[in-house]
Motif scaffolding. Structure first.
Motif, mmCIF file in Angstrom:
data_model
loop_
_atom_site.group_PDB
_atom_site.id
_atom_site.type_symbol
_atom_site.label_atom_id
_atom_site.label_comp_id
_atom_site.label_asym_id
_atom_site.label_seq_id
_atom_site.Cartn_x
_atom_site.Cartn_y
_atom_site.Cartn_z
ATOM 1 N N TYR A 30 0.859 -1.190 0.000
ATOM 2 C CA TYR A 30 0.000 0.000 0.000
ATOM 3 C C TYR A 30 0.889 1.232 0.000
ATOM 4 O O TYR A 30 1.706 1.410 0.903
ATOM 5 N N THR A 32 -0.616 4.470 -0.736
ATOM 6 C CA THR A 32 -1.455 5.580 -0.296
ATOM 7 C C THR A 32 -1.577 5.541 1.231
ATOM 8 O O THR A 32 -1.486 4.468 1.830
ATOM 9 N N PRO A 33 -1.779 6.676 1.872
ATOM 10 C CA PRO A 33 -1.909 6.674 3.337
ATOM 11 C C PRO A 33 -3.073 5.793 3.798
ATOM 12 O O PRO A 33 -4.147 5.791 3.192
ATOM 13 N N GLU A 35 -6.139 4.798 5.938
ATOM 14 C CA GLU A 35 -7.194 5.506 6.647
ATOM 15 C C GLU A 35 -8.000 4.576 7.560
ATOM 16 O O GLU A 35 -8.560 5.019 8.540
ATOM 17 N N GLN A 53 4.700 1.329 4.782
ATOM 18 C CA GLN A 53 4.581 2.426 5.736
ATOM 19 C C GLN A 53 4.391 1.876 7.140
ATOM 20 O O GLN A 53 4.071 0.711 7.323
#
Length: 114
Positions: A30, A32-33, A35, A53
């Motif tokens: 992944y 993208t941040p 959520e 991340q």
């Protein structure tokens, strides 16, 4: 049905992962941040290989009593098995602030409106 973890004034949405392919993939690759969180039932250990991340990881027993909290857990690491562990929650970064060991994790459910 949507599920949330209530931590202070904020709610963190999560989904329970039961399919084999979803359990393997998780948050791997992944970019993208993140959520939302993931809940792995019937799991005693986890690794963060190929996670791109950092995450907050919370380990609980069957009654959602917190056994361990790993804030901002890095990539390419391994959490050793815990005997009483039953659920492992992968949460967005900094969402475990305010939680402490041996507290009860507050889970809220909400029905989806169609």
């Amino acid at each position: 049905m949507e599920k949330y973890i209530k931590n202070g004034n904020k709610k963190i949405k999560f989904k329970t992962v039961t399919k084999f392919t979803d359990r393997i993939k998780g948050f791997r690759f992944y970019l993208t941040p993140i959520e939302e969180g993931l809940c792995y039932p019937k799991k005693k250990m986890i690794n963060t290989y190929f996670f791109c991340q950092k995450l907050d990881i919370v380990v609980t027993d069957k009654n959602n009593n917190i056994l361990a909290i790993y804030p901002s857990f890095g990539t390419e690491k391994f959490i050793r098995p815990r005997i009483k562990a039953y659920y492992i929650y992968l949460l967005p970064l900094n969402s475990s602030k305010g939680l402490e060991d041996y507290d009860k994790l507050r889970i809220l459910t909400k029905e989806k409106n169609c």
